[in-house]
Design an enzyme around this catalytic site. Structure first.
Site, PDB file in Angstrom:
ATOM      1  CE  LYS A 157      -4.013   1.889   2.469  1.00  0.00           C
ATOM      2  NZ  LYS A 157      -4.795   2.280   1.296  1.00  0.00           N
TER       3      LYS A 157
HETATM    4  N1  PMP Z   1      -7.891  -1.276  -2.754  1.00  0.00           N
HETATM    5  C1  PMP Z   1      -7.266  -0.089  -2.643  1.00  0.00           C
HETATM    6  C2  PMP Z   1      -6.546   0.454  -3.832  1.00  0.00           C
HETATM    7  C3  PMP Z   1      -7.302   0.606  -1.428  1.00  0.00           C
HETATM    8  O1  PMP Z   1      -6.692   1.797  -1.324  1.00  0.00           O
HETATM    9  C4  PMP Z   1      -8.008   0.063  -0.346  1.00  0.00           C
HETATM   10  C5  PMP Z   1      -8.066   0.817   0.959  1.00  0.00           C
HETATM   11  N2  PMP Z   1      -6.969   0.527   1.772  1.00  0.00           N
HETATM   12  C6  PMP Z   1      -8.646  -1.175  -0.507  1.00  0.00           C
HETATM   13  C7  PMP Z   1      -8.560  -1.823  -1.727  1.00  0.00           C
HETATM   14  C8  PMP Z   1      -9.365  -1.826   0.629  1.00  0.00           C
HETATM   15  O2  PMP Z   1      -8.471  -2.232   1.607  1.00  0.00           O
HETATM   16  P1  PMP Z   1      -8.865  -2.313   3.136  1.00  0.00           P
HETATM   17  O3  PMP Z   1     -10.130  -3.090   3.212  1.00  0.00           O
HETATM   18  O4  PMP Z   1      -7.732  -3.002   3.780  1.00  0.00           O
HETATM   19  O5  PMP Z   1      -9.065  -0.921   3.615  1.00  0.00           O
END
Ligand code: PMP
Length: 314
Positions: free
Chosen positions: A159
């Protein structure tokens, strides 16, 4: 974002004033996007504030650091504690939390492995991500003309700040055309995910979601949805999805920390099902918010409770 100068930001073990959490213009991150981060939510429960899946977010932050060769000095437990301390110090029961690791060392060279890093944990107040009523009325979206990165270009399991450049383009394109969001395809043209959220489809009572090989971020809410679906006796299939499957699905919803569980009513102005949030989407949403807000038993131990006054003496 609600800037609040009275709030404290965690900076490498110290809670500093909001206005003091600054970095230098020559920091590597400013020029080359060398940041990794998390987005986490704390919810108000009957027994005070609780962070949803804090350990999993901490682990993903460590994974992102590892991928980008950032010598992160903390353990996952330290990151969880930093989040707890930040929420407690700001006396916020319900908030969004942003752990952030950045190369702040000053350098004009691209290579980053010897550039010093700093870690921050930033809290802020946040409501529904796609607008006030979005989680109840659902949203209208388009398929983006921007694609998720191909395998072996930039790592999608990290991320990292740089990954959000195509997300920005997707989001801005969607807004210009008066959609709430965009859904990106992967480099092969299969469905990937939204600009900051994963996607699920429902067809004939079964849940479908896109695989990691479609260049998605491995969402923690996505994992929660899969676990909750199993608990509720709903089948889940993780598989490659064709764009047109979005049009013919009975239901669609986004999931993610920011977007929580948000139904999708149309894609490219084609109604999904009858154009209203569907029963399985709403059932999953209810289960998610029920667990997060302490109204449904937390059988998977997803909540980290924030003790009141946890930071006294820190
Ligand atoms: N995809 C992307 C590109 C994101 O930025 C996020 C948010 N973090 C998610 C999916 C969903 O991830 P999470 O459920 O861990 O927040």
């Amino acid at each position: 974002m609600a800037k609040n100068s009275a709030m404290k930001i965690w900076r490498d073990g110290h809670l500093v004033n909001w206005d003091d959490a600054n970095i230098h213009i020559l920091s590597h991150v400013v020029h080359y996007g060398s940041s990794v981060f998390e987005g986490v939510r704390a919810y108000e429960t009957p027994s005070g504030g609780a962070i949803f899946r804090a350990r999993e977010h901490a682990r993903r932050l460590l994974d992102s650091c590892k991928i980008y060769r950032m010598p992160f000095p903390y353990s996952a437990d330290d990151v969880v504690q930093a989040m707890v301390d930040t929420v407690a110090a700001n006396d916020m029961k319900e908030c969004y939390i942003r752990p952030l690791v950045i190369r702040t060392g000053q350098s004009m060279g691209v290579g980053g492995s010897d550039i010093p890093i700093e870690t921050f944990v930033i809290p802020w107040k946040a409501g529904p991500y796609l607008g006030h009523e979005s989680t109840t009325t659902g949203v209208h979206v388009r398929v983006s003309s921007w694609r998720r990165p191909a395998p072996d270009t930039t790592p999608t399991l990290a991320k990292a700040g740089g990954n959000y450049l195509s997300s920005q383009l997707t989001k801005m394109e969607a807004k210009v055309d008066e959609y709430a969001e965009g859904i990106m395809l992967d480099s092969f043209g299969f469905v990937s995910e939204g600009s900051g959220m994963n996607i699920f489809a429902v067809r004939d009572g079964c849940l479908y979601t896109t695989p990691l090989s479609a260049g998605i971020l491995q969402g923690i809410t996505r994992d929660s949805v899969m676990v909750m679906a199993k608990d509720l006796g709903i089948d889940v299939r993780e598989q490659v999805l064709l764009r047109e499957f979005l049009y013919t699905a009975d239901e669609l919803f986004f999931c993610g920390t920011a977007v929580e569980v948000t139904p999708i009513c149309s894609v490219d102005r084609i109604e999904v099902g009858d154009g209203k949030p569907g029963p399985i989407s709403l059932k999953i949403q209810k289960q998610y918010l029920g667990i997060a807000r302490g109204k449904i038993p937390d059988t998977h131990r997803w909540l980290t409770h924030v003790p009141e006054l946890a930071v006294a003496g820190r």
